[in-house]
Write a protein that holds these residues in place. Structure first.
Motif, PDB file in Angstrom:
ATOM      1  N   GLY A 107      72.936 -40.638  -2.594  1.00  0.00           N
ATOM      2  CA  GLY A 107      74.266 -40.038  -2.561  1.00  0.00           C
ATOM      3  C   GLY A 107      74.221 -38.537  -2.409  1.00  0.00           C
ATOM      4  N   THR A 108      73.277 -37.890  -3.096  1.00  0.00           N
ATOM      5  CA  THR A 108      73.133 -36.441  -2.970  1.00  0.00           C
ATOM      6  C   THR A 108      72.820 -36.060  -1.533  1.00  0.00           C
ATOM      7  OG1 THR A 108      72.341 -36.298  -5.251  1.00  0.00           O
ATOM      8  CG2 THR A 108      71.906 -34.408  -3.820  1.00  0.00           C
ATOM      9  N   TRP A 109      71.939 -36.834  -0.898  1.00  0.00           N
ATOM     10  CA  TRP A 109      71.600 -36.553   0.498  1.00  0.00           C
ATOM     11  C   TRP A 109      72.807 -36.774   1.415  1.00  0.00           C
ATOM     12  CZ3 TRP A 109      69.110 -34.077   3.966  1.00  0.00           C
ATOM     13  CH2 TRP A 109      69.185 -34.473   5.303  1.00  0.00           C
ATOM     14  N   VAL A 110      73.508 -37.874   1.219  1.00  0.00           N
ATOM     15  CA  VAL A 110      74.660 -38.179   2.073  1.00  0.00           C
ATOM     16  C   VAL A 110      75.660 -37.028   2.054  1.00  0.00           C
ATOM     17  CG1 VAL A 110      76.732 -39.640   2.245  1.00  0.00           C
ATOM     18  CG2 VAL A 110      74.488 -40.697   1.968  1.00  0.00           C
ATOM     19  N   HIS A 111      75.956 -36.504   0.876  1.00  0.00           N
ATOM     20  CA  HIS A 111      76.944 -35.425   0.773  1.00  0.00           C
ATOM     21  C   HIS A 111      76.386 -34.106   1.318  1.00  0.00           C
ATOM     22  CE1 HIS A 111      79.666 -38.058  -1.218  1.00  0.00           C
ATOM     23  NE2 HIS A 111      78.902 -38.211  -2.285  1.00  0.00           N
ATOM     24  N   ARG A 112      75.116 -33.837   1.069  1.00  0.00           N
ATOM     25  CA  ARG A 112      74.501 -32.609   1.598  1.00  0.00           C
ATOM     26  C   ARG A 112      74.472 -32.642   3.130  1.00  0.00           C
ATOM     27  NH1 ARG A 112      72.637 -27.291   0.322  1.00  0.00           N
ATOM     28  NH2 ARG A 112      71.578 -26.665   2.231  1.00  0.00           N
ATOM     29  N   TRP A 113      74.062 -33.777   3.685  1.00  0.00           N
ATOM     30  CA  TRP A 113      74.023 -33.927   5.145  1.00  0.00           C
ATOM     31  C   TRP A 113      75.417 -33.711   5.730  1.00  0.00           C
ATOM     32  CZ3 TRP A 113      76.670 -37.412   8.214  1.00  0.00           C
ATOM     33  CH2 TRP A 113      76.277 -37.478   9.559  1.00  0.00           C
ATOM     34  N   THR A 114      76.424 -34.293   5.099  1.00  0.00           N
ATOM     35  CA  THR A 114      77.793 -34.164   5.596  1.00  0.00           C
ATOM     36  C   THR A 114      78.253 -32.712   5.558  1.00  0.00           C
ATOM     37  OG1 THR A 114      78.315 -36.393   4.810  1.00  0.00           O
ATOM     38  CG2 THR A 114      80.172 -34.945   5.286  1.00  0.00           C
ATOM     39  N   ALA A 115      77.935 -32.015   4.480  1.00  0.00           N
ATOM     40  CA  ALA A 115      78.332 -30.611   4.358  1.00  0.00           C
ATOM     41  C   ALA A 115      77.663 -29.749   5.428  1.00  0.00           C
ATOM     42  CB  ALA A 115      77.977 -30.090   2.968  1.00  0.00           C
ATOM     43  N   GLU A 116      76.386 -29.996   5.685  1.00  0.00           N
ATOM     44  CA  GLU A 116      75.680 -29.222   6.703  1.00  0.00           C
ATOM     45  C   GLU A 116      76.221 -29.536   8.099  1.00  0.00           C
ATOM     46  OE1 GLU A 116      71.460 -29.635   6.346  1.00  0.00           O
ATOM     47  OE2 GLU A 116      71.393 -28.761   4.341  1.00  0.00           O
ATOM     48  N   GLU A 117      76.472 -30.805   8.368  1.00  0.00           N
ATOM     49  CA  GLU A 117      77.015 -31.181   9.676  1.00  0.00           C
ATOM     50  C   GLU A 117      78.408 -30.591   9.894  1.00  0.00           C
ATOM     51  OE1 GLU A 117      75.896 -32.842  12.279  1.00  0.00           O
ATOM     52  OE2 GLU A 117      73.917 -33.382  11.514  1.00  0.00           O
ATOM     53  N   GLY A 118      79.161 -30.443   8.799  1.00  0.00           N
ATOM     54  CA  GLY A 118      80.504 -29.888   8.918  1.00  0.00           C
ATOM     55  C   GLY A 118      80.516 -28.495   9.513  1.00  0.00           C
ATOM     56  N   ARG A 119      79.472 -27.719   9.240  1.00  0.00           N
ATOM     57  CA  ARG A 119      79.387 -26.363   9.808  1.00  0.00           C
ATOM     58  C   ARG A 119      79.364 -26.402  11.339  1.00  0.00           C
ATOM     59  NH1 ARG A 119      74.527 -24.652   5.920  1.00  0.00           N
ATOM     60  NH2 ARG A 119      75.664 -23.602   4.262  1.00  0.00           N
ATOM     61  N   HIS A 120      78.761 -27.441  11.883  1.00  0.00           N
ATOM     62  CA  HIS A 120      78.572 -27.486  13.328  1.00  0.00           C
ATOM     63  C   HIS A 120      79.908 -27.561  14.061  1.00  0.00           C
ATOM     64  CE1 HIS A 120      74.401 -29.401  12.293  1.00  0.00           C
ATOM     65  NE2 HIS A 120      74.539 -28.163  11.856  1.00  0.00           N
ATOM     66  N   GLY A 121      80.778 -28.455  13.595  1.00  0.00           N
ATOM     67  CA  GLY A 121      82.087 -28.556  14.214  1.00  0.00           C
ATOM     68  C   GLY A 121      82.920 -27.305  14.006  1.00  0.00           C
ATOM     69  N   ILE A 122      82.810 -26.705  12.829  1.00  0.00           N
ATOM     70  CA  ILE A 122      83.573 -25.487  12.524  1.00  0.00           C
ATOM     71  C   ILE A 122      83.201 -24.362  13.487  1.00  0.00           C
ATOM     72  CG2 ILE A 122      83.862 -23.619  10.836  1.00  0.00           C
ATOM     73  CD1 ILE A 122      83.530 -25.783   8.641  1.00  0.00           C
ATOM     74  N   VAL A 123      81.918 -24.072  13.591  1.00  0.00           N
ATOM     75  CA  VAL A 123      81.496 -22.922  14.398  1.00  0.00           C
ATOM     76  C   VAL A 123      81.696 -23.172  15.885  1.00  0.00           C
ATOM     77  CG1 VAL A 123      79.044 -23.577  14.649  1.00  0.00           C
ATOM     78  CG2 VAL A 123      79.704 -21.159  14.625  1.00  0.00           C
ATOM     79  N   MET A 124      81.491 -24.409  16.327  1.00  0.00           N
ATOM     80  CA  MET A 124      81.679 -24.691  17.750  1.00  0.00           C
ATOM     81  C   MET A 124      83.140 -24.555  18.165  1.00  0.00           C
ATOM     82  SD  MET A 124      79.065 -27.874  18.431  1.00  0.00           S
ATOM     83  CE  MET A 124      79.519 -27.981  20.169  1.00  0.00           C
ATOM     84  N   ARG A 125      84.038 -25.084  17.340  1.00  0.00           N
ATOM     85  CA  ARG A 125      85.466 -24.974  17.689  1.00  0.00           C
ATOM     86  C   ARG A 125      85.927 -23.518  17.653  1.00  0.00           C
ATOM     87  NH1 ARG A 125      87.098 -28.958  15.907  1.00  0.00           N
ATOM     88  NH2 ARG A 125      87.904 -29.972  17.759  1.00  0.00           N
ATOM     89  N   ASP A 126      85.514 -22.786  16.624  1.00  0.00           N
ATOM     90  CA  ASP A 126      85.888 -21.372  16.543  1.00  0.00           C
ATOM     91  C   ASP A 126      85.379 -20.606  17.753  1.00  0.00           C
ATOM     92  OD1 ASP A 126      87.211 -21.743  14.175  1.00  0.00           O
ATOM     93  OD2 ASP A 126      85.611 -20.955  12.895  1.00  0.00           O
TER      94      ASP A 126
END
Length: 323
Positions: A107-126
């Protein structure tokens, strides 16, 4: 990698729950290693904010026009595909959280992976909106259509199939981002995608090492899962609007094609884990290993034909003075 069949459970004894439990210590070890080597970074630092200005609409800004973009045509296509793929993160999170669970190291990995992946969409769209690299209206329409479809894996919801899939898919995503940056024509874009690619590589290493551990405890089942995933591999963005056409253009443009898929994605993972050299497999595992080897040989031949067609196309363009 060593294999000692004496201590392994029988294939019919391995349920997803038992595999998750058996791999928990490996996940914890890989999570701790990941946290030591992963470097936090700020998405806002990679966006050229000074280039931004209002669009038309309630704020009465300037409408988007193609000539405002610094990005090459192939760069625009690949950036949209890559961002739309990242946009479906809620569906990916649901998929892996359902399979891997939300407790303990998994579970810790699942949430960490999701948080890191979230940066990718944020920076690309911006980046895309601030630099006016692509049509913002079309991008939003595509996002709505793609996310409304959601994502469901092709892997039959098997835990081993999912681990095998992400081991290859994370590397494929890294390669796609990296090549898009190189072909974008914009150094700012190239730098941003290089940063994202670093994350994807660390994610690949996590899943690849986990896959190696799965081969240790359940070699036959893991071999079958790898065979299934490799033979039926599709990128997670395959359901987005216009994906087939975009994928064909990205293949011709050298972003992602059969040769890249074979040489830079499948081969490195299989070679690192020595998948085609694992001894002592049972009948089903040995059959899957043989079929995997035959598939890789056939894919290499297909890639060679693609290379020839691509070279011939380039030669024709040169002859016409269009290259």
């Amino acid at each position: 990698m060593t294999h000692s069949p004496a201590y392994l459970a029988q294939p019919d004894e391995w349920t997803d729950a038992r595999l998750l439990h058996a791999l928990e210590e490996v996940v914890e070890k890989e999570l701790n290693r990941h946290l030591k080597v992963a470097k936090d970074w700020m998405p806002h630092e990679y966006v050229p904010w000074s280039d931004g200005r209002n669009f038309d609409g309630p704020l009465g800004g300037e409408p988007w026009a193609p000539e405002q973009s610094k990005v090459t045509d192939i760069g625009k296509i690949a950036l949209v595909v890559n961002l739309l793929t990242e946009d479906n993160l809620p569906s990916y999170h649901h998929e892996i959280a359902t399979l891997f669970g939300r407790d303990g190291a998994w579970g810790t990995w699942v949430h960490r992976w999701t948080a890191e992946e979230g940066r990718h969409g944020i920076v690309m769209r911006d980046y895309l909106l601030t630099s006016r690299a692509v049509d913002p209206v079309q991008l939003e329409n595509f996002r709505m259509a793609h996310m409304s479809e959601g994502f469901e894996s092709d892997n039959g919801h098997s835990m081993l199939h999912s681990v095998a899939y992400v081991a290859f898919q994370e590397l494929a995503t890294r390669i796609s981002h990296r090549n898009t940056g190189h072909q974008s024509g914009d150094p700012v874009c190239d730098r941003m995608l290089a940063r994202i690619a670093n994350d994807e590589n660390l994610h690949m290493v996590f899943y690849r090492n986990l896959l190696g551990a799965a081969f240790e405890i359940a070699p036959d089942l893991t071999m079958q899962a790898v065979r299934d995933v490799v033979v039926n591999f599709r990128m997670p963005g395959h359901g987005m609007p216009g994906f087939e056409r975009a994928a064909a253009q990205m293949a011709i443009g050298g972003i992602y094609n059969l040769r890249i898929h074979h040489d830079d994605v499948l081969e490195p993972v299989l070679r690192f884990l020595k998948v085609l050299e694992i001894p002592g497999l049972g009948p089903e595992g040995a059959k899957a290993q043989e079929e995997l080897g035959m598939y890789m040989g056939g894919l290499d031949a297909e890639a060679a034909k693609f290379d020839e067609r691509l070279a011939a196309r380039k030669a024709r363009l040169v002859a016409r003075g269009k290259a």
